[in-house]
Design an enzyme around this catalytic site. Sequence first.
Site, PDB file in Angstrom:
ATOM      1  CG  ASP A 133     -12.051 -15.557  13.863  1.00 40.65           C
ATOM      2  OD1 ASP A 133     -10.930 -15.207  13.454  1.00 40.65           O
ATOM      3  OD2 ASP A 133     -12.901 -16.090  13.134  1.00 40.65           O
ATOM      4  CG  PHE A 161      -7.634 -22.439  14.075  1.00 37.24           C
ATOM      5  CD1 PHE A 161      -6.525 -22.694  13.297  1.00 37.24           C
ATOM      6  CD2 PHE A 161      -8.686 -21.718  13.515  1.00 37.24           C
ATOM      7  CE1 PHE A 161      -6.447 -22.245  11.989  1.00 37.24           C
ATOM      8  CE2 PHE A 161      -8.620 -21.258  12.219  1.00 37.24           C
ATOM      9  CZ  PHE A 161      -7.492 -21.522  11.447  1.00 37.24           C
ATOM     10  CG  HIS A 203     -11.998 -25.064   2.381  1.00 33.73           C
ATOM     11  ND1 HIS A 203     -12.790 -24.677   1.325  1.00 33.73           N
ATOM     12  CD2 HIS A 203     -11.973 -23.997   3.211  1.00 33.73           C
ATOM     13  CE1 HIS A 203     -13.220 -23.440   1.507  1.00 33.73           C
ATOM     14  NE2 HIS A 203     -12.730 -23.005   2.644  1.00 33.73           N
TER      15      HIS A 203
END
Length: 414
Positions: free
Chosen positions: A270, A297, A315
């Site tokens: 992260d 990412f 999403h």
Amino acid sequence: MASARITELSTLIATNTEQLNAYFAENNLPTPSFDASALATLPIPEARQDLKSACIAVIEACSELSDLLSGPKELLNFKWTAYVSIKIILRFSLDFSFPVGSNTTFSTMSEYSGLSVMNVRRVVRHAIYNHRFFEEKALGVITHSALTATLVRDDKVRNALIVQLDEFWPAGVKAADALEQWPNSEESSQTGFSLANNSDKSMFDIFVGDRKRATRFAKFFDRSDEPAHILLESYAWDNVKTFVDVGGSHGSIAIGVAERFPHVRCVVQDLEGTVKEGKERLAPHLKDRVEFQTHNFFTSQTVTADVYYFRSIFHNWSDKYCIRILQSLTPALKPGSRIIIHERILPDLNTLNTADAKGAINMDIGMLQLLNAQQREMHEWEVLFKSADKRYRYLGATKPDGAIRWIIEAQWQA
């Protein structure tokens, strides 16, 4: 015919309500109530899916029956004052103005908040009649209801309501304006949220510059919306040696995997601040099997693994950016590497009238207004993988019992 349908719904409501009431009575459990002492959630065990289904059936039937008996003209009457009182109550902390179990007056709430007695009275009564916030059983004497008592006792519930009203609702109001200004944009900076904040930045970039809002937003998602054990019990972990949770926040999923399957080495990736917090929270006995890494990412993946896991990541992004995320994995992939995407799938016509379907559809619109992102239909996942790289083989999607998210999977074939 409508007349037959309302009778059918009435019977359905009575039958399922009797089943629920019988369970409460047999187990000496309290029946649902709006009193401040009521349970915050119904005492239905996770294993009793029959009772959960009965509860959902009653809620859905009551909603449909109410709509049918209201008629189209009344349903088209927009409730434009609906949540005004709730925002004011939260903003001025009127729910904290007196303890649960006691009572108060409009004058006392006025002194606490700095609002006039008239404004307190009109706000509180609007909330009582429209949302069951507080109770006024004697004229001018206010007590807590089950809802306001829950707000006082559960900070996560209170925070979630604030985020939805202060961050999400204004974005929805501006969603049509955003579509008009930037037709069919895939950019997360051209949204209802951007317009509501008078900004040319995305929601995530706006939060980077506002620590208080960012913390509140992160706390909103620090809530369990489905049992963590569902994923652990619904996937074949025996042959998995390395598991990378991409965008894994503080590592709750990876920690669950490491606890349950000691043979799996887990990596949580992260952004820098989140990784730092994750390392600090990690239990000492897991430090040799759970590693935290700073990673974006959209940049090339550096860890070769058996499984790459994305929970509610895709999403948040439109197709062009999801394709980039998948392409960024390819430098590290080995033959047989699997990608698990864990999130809702939009319903087809056969599953349209379900509670899960409604949740997915509402989330889809939420992603539009916040980020120009989307929930996807079943067939769109295979297209997305193939658009990223022909070497991805789509394996399909499964939805475990009791889950709201699907396990969507693809395999890398070099």
